[in-house]
Design an enzyme around this catalytic site. Structure first.
Site, PDB file in Angstrom:
ATOM      1  CG  HIS A  43      -1.944   1.057   1.243  1.00 20.47           C
ATOM      2  ND1 HIS A  43      -3.157   0.904   1.872  1.00 20.47           N
ATOM      3  CD2 HIS A  43      -1.966   2.301   0.712  1.00 20.47           C
ATOM      4  CE1 HIS A  43      -3.874   2.005   1.737  1.00 20.47           C
ATOM      5  NE2 HIS A  43      -3.165   2.868   1.032  1.00 20.47           N
ATOM      6  CD  GLU A  70      -4.526  -2.950   0.818  1.00 22.72           C
ATOM      7  OE1 GLU A  70      -5.198  -3.943   1.159  1.00 22.72           O
ATOM      8  OE2 GLU A  70      -3.956  -2.194   1.641  1.00 22.72           O
ATOM      9  CG  HIS A 190      -7.568  -2.253   9.370  1.00 20.52           C
ATOM     10  ND1 HIS A 190      -6.734  -1.420   8.654  1.00 20.52           N
ATOM     11  CD2 HIS A 190      -7.625  -1.736  10.610  1.00 20.52           C
ATOM     12  CE1 HIS A 190      -6.319  -0.435   9.434  1.00 20.52           C
ATOM     13  NE2 HIS A 190      -6.842  -0.611  10.635  1.00 20.52           N
TER      14      HIS A 190
END
Length: 242
Positions: A43, A70, A190
């Site tokens: 990410h 991401e 997450h």
């Protein structure tokens, strides 16, 4: 089984804390694939405080499994992923200064915006996923964007589970049912860890993939990286969904 994608952002933070190239994120990407994970997640953020844009190019060259990139689909991010052409792009509405991703898209408000970005990605043959809060009412709008998958934001679940609030899973189950109804696949990510992962995949029907980084790297400090990945794979394989 549910597929495991290992997020390497925390490895990059360790490297950046001292400068230089230790630990080498490219070598870690090679190693975790060798250890059995099904994919790599990275990410890159605008300030490049962990994974850099150069890292994305470098890591993409050693992927033998799947690469999931991401990020918020800014002009710079879109150029990056169209250059790299990862297996999957997960669109995340994080702000420039967010410490970590802390909410999903409002797909009602951003339907047209997401539709435009997703069409571009799919024209390049890239699988697309939308980061989404566990809100069933947002799924129909997500489906209209043309996304292949949604990724459930599991931060609130992890907090509820840690506090033994077992019905924290209910919004996720209801959202997942709507995703299946709209013929999309389900990812999750997450704050997932070895303690809560089994409960999640027991309850969520048709979960395709989990992306785990922070907890996995912390657990690896005690258990070793290869052993930690194998522990996740055993949990993801043996759980019977209900």
């Amino acid at each position: 089984m549910v597929r495991l994608s290992v997020n390497l952002n925390k490895i990059a933070i360790l490297r950046n804390a001292r400068g230089g190239n230790i630990p080498n994120v490219v070598q870690v990407a090679i190693d975790v694939q060798k250890f059995g994970c099904h994919g790599i997640t990275i990410h890159p953020r605008p300030d490049e405080r962990h994974i850099t844009y150069k890292d994305v190019y470098d890591i993409s060259s050693v992927i033998s499994t799947e690469l999931n990139v991401e990020g918020n689909p800014t002009e710079r991010f879109m150029k990056l992923v169209l250059d790299v052409k990862p297996t999957q792009v997960t669109l995340v509405p994080d702000s420039e200064y967010a410490i970590t991703s802390n909410s999903g898209w409002n797909t009602f408000l951003y339907q047209d915006f997401l539709t435009d970005k997703i069409k571009t990605l799919k024209d390049y043959g890239i699988r697309t996923s939308i980061f989404l809060d566990p809100k069933p009412e947002l799924v129909s709008y997500a489906s209209k964007t043309g996304a292949d998958r949604i990724e459930l934001y599991t931060g609130p679940f992890s907090i509820g589970y840690a506090n033994k609030i077992w019905n924290c899973i209910d919004p996720y189950v209801n959202t997942a049912k709507m995703v299946v109804f709209h013929h999309m696949s389900i990812n999750a990510g997450h704050d997932l860890n070895l303690d809560n992962i089994s409960f999640l995949i027991e309850k969520i029907p048709n979960l395709s993939e989990v992306s785990i980084g922070h907890a996995l790297i912390i657990e690896s400090i005690y258990m070793g990286l290869e052993n930690t990945i194998q522990s996740y794979l055993k949990k993801l394989c043996k759980v019977k969904k209900i």
